[in-house]
Design a protein around this motif. Structure first.
Motif, PDB file in Angstrom:
ATOM      1  N   ASN A   2       0.819  -1.196   0.000  1.00  0.00           N
ATOM      2  CA  ASN A   2       0.000   0.000   0.000  1.00  0.00           C
ATOM      3  C   ASN A   2       0.860   1.256   0.000  1.00  0.00           C
ATOM      4  O   ASN A   2       2.042   1.187   0.292  1.00  0.00           O
ATOM      5  N   TYR A   3       0.204   2.364  -0.291  1.00  0.00           N
ATOM      6  CA  TYR A   3       0.863   3.648  -0.096  1.00  0.00           C
ATOM      7  C   TYR A   3       0.275   4.305   1.146  1.00  0.00           C
ATOM      8  O   TYR A   3      -0.936   4.296   1.329  1.00  0.00           O
ATOM      9  N   CYS A   4       1.126   4.864   1.966  1.00  0.00           N
ATOM     10  CA  CYS A   4       0.677   5.542   3.175  1.00  0.00           C
ATOM     11  C   CYS A   4      -0.167   6.747   2.754  1.00  0.00           C
ATOM     12  O   CYS A   4       0.255   7.547   1.924  1.00  0.00           O
ATOM     13  N   LEU A   5      -1.344   6.866   3.339  1.00  0.00           N
ATOM     14  CA  LEU A   5      -2.219   7.961   2.929  1.00  0.00           C
ATOM     15  C   LEU A   5      -1.672   9.321   3.355  1.00  0.00           C
ATOM     16  O   LEU A   5      -2.045  10.342   2.804  1.00  0.00           O
ATOM     17  N   TYR A   6      -0.793   9.347   4.340  1.00  0.00           N
ATOM     18  CA  TYR A   6      -0.252  10.638   4.767  1.00  0.00           C
ATOM     19  C   TYR A   6       1.065  10.988   4.071  1.00  0.00           C
ATOM     20  O   TYR A   6       1.165  12.016   3.430  1.00  0.00           O
ATOM     21  N   CYS A   7       2.059  10.106   4.174  1.00  0.00           N
ATOM     22  CA  CYS A   7       3.379  10.481   3.629  1.00  0.00           C
ATOM     23  C   CYS A   7       3.629   9.881   2.246  1.00  0.00           C
ATOM     24  O   CYS A   7       4.680  10.111   1.659  1.00  0.00           O
ATOM     25  N   HIS A   8       2.693   9.100   1.730  1.00  0.00           N
ATOM     26  CA  HIS A   8       2.760   8.505   0.401  1.00  0.00           C
ATOM     27  C   HIS A   8       3.869   7.474   0.232  1.00  0.00           C
ATOM     28  O   HIS A   8       4.181   7.069  -0.891  1.00  0.00           O
ATOM     29  N   GLN A   9       4.522   7.082   1.330  1.00  0.00           N
ATOM     30  CA  GLN A   9       5.544   6.040   1.220  1.00  0.00           C
ATOM     31  C   GLN A   9       4.884   4.688   0.950  1.00  0.00           C
ATOM     32  O   GLN A   9       3.781   4.413   1.435  1.00  0.00           O
ATOM     33  N   PHE A  10       5.585   3.887   0.217  1.00  0.00           N
ATOM     34  CA  PHE A  10       5.166   2.531  -0.072  1.00  0.00           C
ATOM     35  C   PHE A  10       5.426   1.688   1.171  1.00  0.00           C
ATOM     36  O   PHE A  10       6.491   1.805   1.768  1.00  0.00           O
ATOM     37  N   TYR A  11       4.469   0.875   1.566  1.00  0.00           N
ATOM     38  CA  TYR A  11       4.740   0.016   2.729  1.00  0.00           C
ATOM     39  C   TYR A  11       3.997  -1.294   2.600  1.00  0.00           C
ATOM     40  O   TYR A  11       3.029  -1.408   1.864  1.00  0.00           O
ATOM     41  N   LYS A  24      -7.950  -7.268  14.086  1.00  0.00           N
ATOM     42  CA  LYS A  24      -7.178  -6.082  14.442  1.00  0.00           C
ATOM     43  C   LYS A  24      -7.253  -5.088  13.296  1.00  0.00           C
ATOM     44  O   LYS A  24      -6.827  -5.370  12.183  1.00  0.00           O
ATOM     45  N   ALA A  25      -7.816  -3.902  13.557  1.00  0.00           N
ATOM     46  CA  ALA A  25      -7.890  -2.893  12.515  1.00  0.00           C
ATOM     47  C   ALA A  25      -6.683  -1.968  12.637  1.00  0.00           C
ATOM     48  O   ALA A  25      -6.291  -1.587  13.732  1.00  0.00           O
ATOM     49  N   GLU A  26      -6.083  -1.649  11.501  1.00  0.00           N
ATOM     50  CA  GLU A  26      -4.935  -0.734  11.490  1.00  0.00           C
ATOM     51  C   GLU A  26      -5.279   0.456  10.614  1.00  0.00           C
ATOM     52  O   GLU A  26      -6.026   0.327   9.654  1.00  0.00           O
ATOM     53  N   PRO A  27      -4.734   1.653  10.933  1.00  0.00           N
ATOM     54  CA  PRO A  27      -4.961   2.778  10.027  1.00  0.00           C
ATOM     55  C   PRO A  27      -4.251   2.538   8.696  1.00  0.00           C
ATOM     56  O   PRO A  27      -3.296   1.757   8.640  1.00  0.00           O
ATOM     57  N   LEU A  28      -4.711   3.190   7.642  1.00  0.00           N
ATOM     58  CA  LEU A  28      -4.113   2.985   6.326  1.00  0.00           C
ATOM     59  C   LEU A  28      -2.890   3.886   6.171  1.00  0.00           C
ATOM     60  O   LEU A  28      -2.827   4.745   5.296  1.00  0.00           O
ATOM     61  N   GLU A 108      -9.289  12.880   1.406  1.00  0.00           N
ATOM     62  CA  GLU A 108      -9.000  11.445   1.410  1.00  0.00           C
ATOM     63  C   GLU A 108      -8.345  10.963   2.710  1.00  0.00           C
ATOM     64  O   GLU A 108      -8.505   9.827   3.126  1.00  0.00           O
ATOM     65  N   LEU A 109      -7.595  11.872   3.346  1.00  0.00           N
ATOM     66  CA  LEU A 109      -6.828  11.487   4.528  1.00  0.00           C
ATOM     67  C   LEU A 109      -7.663  10.864   5.635  1.00  0.00           C
ATOM     68  O   LEU A 109      -7.198   9.982   6.351  1.00  0.00           O
ATOM     69  N   ILE A 110      -8.884  11.332   5.788  1.00  0.00           N
ATOM     70  CA  ILE A 110      -9.681  10.836   6.908  1.00  0.00           C
ATOM     71  C   ILE A 110      -9.994   9.357   6.739  1.00  0.00           C
ATOM     72  O   ILE A 110     -10.206   8.637   7.712  1.00  0.00           O
ATOM     73  N   LYS A 111      -9.917   8.894   5.499  1.00  0.00           N
ATOM     74  CA  LYS A 111     -10.170   7.471   5.257  1.00  0.00           C
ATOM     75  C   LYS A 111      -9.121   6.573   5.915  1.00  0.00           C
ATOM     76  O   LYS A 111      -9.356   5.393   6.118  1.00  0.00           O
ATOM     77  N   ALA A 112      -7.981   7.156   6.228  1.00  0.00           N
ATOM     78  CA  ALA A 112      -6.943   6.382   6.906  1.00  0.00           C
ATOM     79  C   ALA A 112      -7.479   5.790   8.205  1.00  0.00           C
ATOM     80  O   ALA A 112      -7.024   4.751   8.665  1.00  0.00           O
ATOM     81  N   PHE A 113      -8.459   6.458   8.800  1.00  0.00           N
ATOM     82  CA  PHE A 113      -8.931   6.036  10.118  1.00  0.00           C
ATOM     83  C   PHE A 113     -10.200   5.197  10.053  1.00  0.00           C
ATOM     84  O   PHE A 113     -10.721   4.782  11.073  1.00  0.00           O
ATOM     85  N   TYR A 114     -10.709   4.988   8.854  1.00  0.00           N
ATOM     86  CA  TYR A 114     -11.959   4.243   8.712  1.00  0.00           C
ATOM     87  C   TYR A 114     -11.956   2.865   9.399  1.00  0.00           C
ATOM     88  O   TYR A 114     -12.861   2.563  10.167  1.00  0.00           O
ATOM     89  N   PRO A 115     -10.950   2.021   9.091  1.00  0.00           N
ATOM     90  CA  PRO A 115     -11.036   0.672   9.665  1.00  0.00           C
ATOM     91  C   PRO A 115     -11.123   0.700  11.194  1.00  0.00           C
ATOM     92  O   PRO A 115     -11.891  -0.051  11.788  1.00  0.00           O
TER      93      PRO A 115
ATOM     94  N   ASN B 101       1.528  15.484 -11.927  1.00  0.00           N
ATOM     95  CA  ASN B 101       1.344  14.162 -11.358  1.00  0.00           C
ATOM     96  C   ASN B 101       0.421  13.302 -12.219  1.00  0.00           C
ATOM     97  O   ASN B 101      -0.642  13.739 -12.627  1.00  0.00           O
ATOM     98  N   VAL B 102       0.839  12.056 -12.481  1.00  0.00           N
ATOM     99  CA  VAL B 102      -0.037  11.126 -13.184  1.00  0.00           C
ATOM    100  C   VAL B 102      -0.174   9.812 -12.409  1.00  0.00           C
ATOM    101  O   VAL B 102      -0.695   8.830 -12.913  1.00  0.00           O
ATOM    102  N   ASN B 103       0.333   9.794 -11.180  1.00  0.00           N
ATOM    103  CA  ASN B 103       0.281   8.575 -10.371  1.00  0.00           C
ATOM    104  C   ASN B 103      -1.122   8.319  -9.851  1.00  0.00           C
ATOM    105  O   ASN B 103      -1.664   9.126  -9.108  1.00  0.00           O
ATOM    106  N   ASP B 104      -1.620   7.155 -10.169  1.00  0.00           N
ATOM    107  CA  ASP B 104      -2.976   6.809  -9.753  1.00  0.00           C
ATOM    108  C   ASP B 104      -3.230   6.976  -8.259  1.00  0.00           C
ATOM    109  O   ASP B 104      -4.247   7.499  -7.845  1.00  0.00           O
ATOM    110  N   HIS B 105      -2.249   6.532  -7.469  1.00  0.00           N
ATOM    111  CA  HIS B 105      -2.500   6.535  -6.023  1.00  0.00           C
ATOM    112  C   HIS B 105      -2.413   7.938  -5.429  1.00  0.00           C
ATOM    113  O   HIS B 105      -2.707   8.136  -4.253  1.00  0.00           O
ATOM    114  N   LEU B 106      -2.005   8.918  -6.229  1.00  0.00           N
ATOM    115  CA  LEU B 106      -1.966  10.289  -5.726  1.00  0.00           C
ATOM    116  C   LEU B 106      -3.154  11.114  -6.222  1.00  0.00           C
ATOM    117  O   LEU B 106      -3.115  12.336  -6.226  1.00  0.00           O
TER     118      LEU B 106
END
Lengths: 236, 498
Positions: A2-11, A24-28, A108-115, B101-106
Motif C-alpha cells: 500500500n501507499y501511506c495515505l499521509y506520507c505517500h511512502q510505499f509500505y 485487528k484494525a490498522e490505520p491505512l 481522502e486522509l480521513i479514510k486512513a482512520f476508517y477501519p 502528477n499522473v500517479n494513480d494513487h496520488l
C-alpha cells in the motif's frame, strides 16, 4: 502492499493472525506514521473521554477531569453531553494530519482512520442516530466538504444531517477556551425537530478540543426533545 | 465549482454559475464543460495591472487570487485571462495540470460541495499548495507582457578566480541561446559569484530569471547576496511560508516545490544542486522546472556531484559542461583518509566505540577544532553521542532530519557552542563552518554513496584561513563508494593542477 495515505511512502502491512481474521484494525498509514499516533486507552474521563495519563493528577477528580467538572457545575451546560469518546490523542502529528485534511483540503486522509473507527465505535454507534456537526454554508464552500460528514461515513449506523449551522464564525481553532465559552448565540439549529424527539443522538465531529461546539449542538438537540446526546470524535 | 456555457456571436463562452441569472442554462462542473477557447484580446479593455502582476507567468487557483470573481470573468471575456483545467483525464487515469502528477494513487475523489459532484477528483501530490481538482480551473494570464523598465546593473565588485572566470564566460556566452549547461563546481568553488555576470546579461536582455534550489536555507542565504549585487532589480523569494509572492520580479528565487505555481515564466532557469534529493528523485519536480520555463529557455544546472546519468551525457557530448575543479581560495580539496576500525557496528551494540575512532575523537576534543561526525542511521545517533560524551570534555550534540531544534543546533555549531556534532546525511550539504574536520563513522555502510561521501568531505577546508581540514573514513572494509569518492576528489585536484 500500500501507499501511506499521509506520507505517500510505499509500505507492506505487518502480517499477523489477528489481522488476517479481521480482528485487528490498522490505520491505512505506513508503520512510521502509525507509530506517531497515540490511541486513547487506559483510564479516561467518564465524560469527555480524555485519558488521565496525559495530564497532572490535580486536574482529575474521581472519574472526571477538571474541564468536565467545570462544565457540569454550570447550570446552563450540566448534563447536556452524556459522554464523548475519541479514537486518538490530538497530538502534534495528528494535528498535522488534520490540518492537511481540513485546511489544505485533502479529504481522502480521513479514510486512513476508517477501519479503526468502524470497529472501535461499533457498540456505541449502532443504536443511535448519527448526526455530523455541520459547517456553515460559506465554510463548506471554501473547504469543499465537511470532514465530520466524511468521518461519519466510516461508522455503522443511521447518519442523518439534522443540524444546520447558521452563523459564519471565526475558525474555532483560532480561539481560546474563554472565547468559545463566551459565545452567546448558539450557531446550530435543528432542521427536523420530529426526527430528534425521544431519540438517542450521537454527534460526530473530527476534534473535541474544549467541548463547546459539541455542547452547543447538544443543547439544541435536547431543546428539540432528544432523549440523550453523546458524541464521537476522531481526536481528543 | 460549476459553470454555464453558451454561445455569443457564434463563439462558446463560459461563466461561473453565480454570475449568470439565466435559469435556462444548466450549470455543470468545470471539468464537464466542452473545450474552452481563448477569447481574442480586446485592446480597448482596461485591464487590472495588479492582476497582471500577480498572474503573469503563473497558474493559480481562484482561491489564491484576492480578486472578485466578476473581475476575473471580465478579464476572461476580454481575452486577458484563461481558465485552464486543473485535473484532467489523461490517457490512463488522470493528470494534474499544476504539478504534472499522473500517479494513480496520488489522486482521490470526494463529494464536492462546490460542483455538487459525488466524486470530484483532486490531486494529492501538490495538495500542500491548495487543492487542484477537476472542478477548479487554474487561471493564467493571456494579456500583454509586463514592461520592465528597471536598470539591472551588477554592483558586485569582487573578482573571480581563473577557473570561476572560465565558467562565468561560458555562461554569459550561452545567455540568449536556448539549451542546457552544467556547471560542475567542487564544494566551495564559489558558484554564486559565477552566476552574477550571466544573470546580469539575461536581465538586461529583458529576460525573467529563476534560481531554483531544493532547500529553503539556500534561498535565505542567497537572497540578500543577490539583492546586494543587483540593487535595482526586483527580486522575489518563493518558499513555503514566504511573503513576497505578489511582487512582479525579474529575478525569482524559488524552492523547486514552489515552481509548481509558475507557467512558462522564465527565459533563464538555474537549477541549483540538481543531483540533490528530492529533485533528482521526484519526477513532478522535474516537470515543474520544464513547465515554469519557456520552451526556448536556457537551463543552467549546478552541482558538485552530478548524477551518473548526467556525467554520462557529458561524456557523450549531449550535455555541455564546464568544470570548476578548484575552490575559490585556490587550495586543493582535502583528500579523505581511510581508517580501518574493525566491526564498528558490533562494538557499538556492545556500547563501545572502535579504538581508532576513540583515539581520534580524544585528540579532536583537545585540538580546539570543530568536527562533524556522520553516522549511517538515525537509530544509532543518540547512542554514539552518549558514548562520545563519556570520553570528552567538550560539548557534543546530535541533529537529525526530524529534530525540532535542527536550526538552533546548527546555529550553535556555527557559533562554536557545540564542538562535536553527530549527524546523518541530511547535513551533507549546505553547512559551511571554518576550522572544521569531518569524520564518517561506518563509511562503508551502503547509505553512503559516492556523491554523499564527496559532499560530506566537501564540508572540510572551506575557508582560506583553514583550507586543509581533515577528512576521515572510519570503516570495516573499503567500499566501492569510498574508493570512487576518493578518486573523484583526487581527479578534481589533478584537474586543478595539483
Amino acid at each position: 502492499m500500500n501507499y501511506c495515505l499521509y506520507c505517500h511512502q510505499f509500505y507492506s502491512e505487518t502480517w499477523s493472525w489477528s489481522a488476517l481474521f479481521g480482528l485487528k484494525a490498522e490505520p491505512l498509514l505506513c508503520q512510521s506514521c502509525t507509530a506517531k499516533l497515540e490511541l486513547i486507552r487506559g483510564d479516561i474521563c467518564r465524560i469527555c473521554g480524555r485519558p488521565f495519563s496525559l495530564f497532572p493528577e490535580q486536574y482529575r477528580q474521581g472519574d472526571s477531569c477538571y474541564d468536565c467538572i467545570r462544565w457540569e457545575e454550570d447550570e446552563e451546560w450540566a448534563g447536556l453531553l452524556q459522554q464523548n469518546r475519541s479514537l486518538y490523542v490530538y497530538n502534534d502529528f495528528l494535528k498535522k494530519v488534520i490540518a492537511k485534511m481540513k485546511y489544505r483540503g485533502d479529504a481522502e486522509l480521513i479514510k486512513a482512520f476508517y477501519p479503526l473507527s468502524r470497529s472501535k465505535f461499533k457498540s456505541i454507534t449502532q443504536n443511535s442516530l448519527l448526526v455530523p456537526i455541520p459547517l456553515s454554508k460559506e465554510r463548506q464552500y471554501e473547504r469543499g466538504f465537511n470532514q465530520a460528514e466524511i468521518f461519519a461515513k466510516s461508522l455503522t449506523g443511521n447518519v442523518q444531517p439534522l443540524l444546520k449551522r447558521v452563523t459564519h464564525e471565526e475558525k474555532q481553532s483560532k480561539k481560546t477556551r474563554k472565547d468559545r465559552m463566551a459565545k452567546k448565540n448558539n450557531p446550530f439549529i435543528v432542521i427536523d425537530e420530529d426526527g430528534v424527539k425521544n431519540k438517542s443522538i450521537l454527534l460526530i465531529d473530527d476534534v473535541y478540543t474544549t467541548g463547546s461546539t459539541l455542547r452547543y449542538a447538544a443543547k439544541v438537540m435536547k431543546d428539540a426533545g432528544a432523549d440523550q446526546v453523546s458524541s464521537v470524535t476522531l481526536a481528543r | 465549482m460549476r459553470f454555464v456555457s453558451y454561445f455569443l456571436n457564434d463563439r462558446l463562452i463560459i461563466a461561473p454559475e453565480i454570475l449568470v441569472e439565466n435559469p435556462d442554462l444548466k450549470p455543470v462542473p468545470f471539468g464537464e464543460l466542452p473545450d474552452i477557447e481563448l477569447r481574442s484580446l480586446n485592446y480597448s479593455f482596461k485591464y487590472s495591472e495588479k492582476l497582471q502582476q500577480i498572474l503573469y507567468g503563473k497558474m493559480l487557483l481562484l482561491d489564491e487570487l484576492q480578486f472578485p470573481l466578476k473581475t476575473i470573468q471580465e478579464h476572461y471575456e476580454n481575452g486577458f485571462v484563461m481558465y485552464n483545467p486543473g485535473v484532467k483525464k489523461a490517457k490512463y487515469g488522470w493528470q494534474c495540470n499544476r504539478c504534472g502528477n499522473v500517479n494513480d494513487h496520488l489522486f482521490a475523489s470526494f463529494s464536492c460541495f462546490r460542483c455538487k459532484s459525488e466524486s470530484c477528483v483532486y490531486c494529492r501530490n501538490c495538495i500542500m499548495m491548495g487543492r487542484v481538482s477537476v472542478c477548479m480551473p487554474l487561471l493564467s494570464w493571456t494579456g500583454p507582457d509586463m514592461k520592465d523598465k528597471s536598470n539591472h546593473n551588477l554592483m558586485w565588485q569582487g573578482e573571480l578566480s581563473a577557473r570561476q572566470q572560465i565558467a562565468s564566460d561560458r555562461f554569459v556566452e550561452q545567455v540568449g541561446k536556448s539549451g542546457e549547461l552544467l556547471i560542475w563546481a567542487v564544494c566551495g568553488a564559489g558558484k554564486t559569484e559565477v552566476l552574477f555576470h550571466g544573470i546580469e546579461k539575461a536581465l538586461k536582455m529583458g529576460f525573467r530569471v529563476c534560481i531554483a534550489t531544493p532547500r529553503t536555507d539556500v534561498i535565505l542565504e542567497l537572497a540578500p547576496r543577490l539583492k546586494e549585487a543587483f540593487p535595482n532589480t526586483i527580486i522575489a523569494s518563493y518558499y513555503g511560508g514566504s511573503e513576497e509572492r505578489e511582487t512582479p520580479a525579474q529575478l525569482v528565487l524559488s524552492t523547486t516545490h514552489q515552481l509548481y505555481r509558475f507557467k512558462q515564466a522564465f527565459n533563464l532557469m538555474i537549477v541549483d544542486e540538481v543531483d540533490a534529493f528530492p529533485y533528482s528523485y521526484d519526477k513532478t519536480l522535474q516537470h515543474a522546472v520544464s513547465t515554469a520555463s519557456n520552451p526556448d529557455a536556457l537551463r543552467i544546472y549546478l552541482s558538485a556531484t552530478p548524477s551518473r546519468t548526467m556525467k554520462k551525457e557529458v561524456i557523450q557530448n549531449k550535455l555541455p559542461c564546464v568544470k570548476i575543479p578548484i575552490r575559490f581560495h585556490g587550495f586543493p580539496l582535502p583528500e579523505p583518509k581511510m581508517v580501518w576500525s574493525g566491526e564498528w557496528k558490533k562494538r557499538l551494540e556492545r556500547g563501545k566505540l572502535p579504538p581508532a575512532f576513540l583515539r581520534w575523537i580524544k585528540s579532536q576534543a583537545v585540538s580546539g577544532r570543530r568536527a562533524m561526525i556522520f553516522v549511517p542511521s538515525v537509530s544509532i545517533i543518540e547512542k554514539v553521542t552518549e558514548l562520545i560524551r563519556g570520553h570528552v570534555e567538550v560539548i557534543v550534540d546530535f541533529v537529525h532530519a526530524e529534530d525540532s531544534l535542527r536550526k538552533e543546533k546548527v546555529a550553535r555549531f556555527r557559533q562554536g557552542d557545540i564542538m562535536l556534532l553527530i549527524t546523518t546525511t541530511i547535513l551533507e550539504r549546505g553547512v559551511t563552518v571554518p576550522f572544521l574536520d569531518v569524520a564518517i563513522l561506518g563509511a562503508d555502510h551502503e547509505v553512503f554513496s559516492e556523491n554523499a561521501l564527496v559532499q560530506m568531505a566537501g564540508r572540510a577546508g572551506r575557508s582560506k584561513d583553514d583550507y586543509n581540514g581533515q577528512v576521515l573514513f572510519f570503516h570495516y572494509g573499503k567500499s566501492l563508494s569510498m574508493l570512487s569518492a576518493i578518486k573523484h576528489i583526487r581527479d578534481m585536484n589533478k584537474e586543478a593542477g595539483f
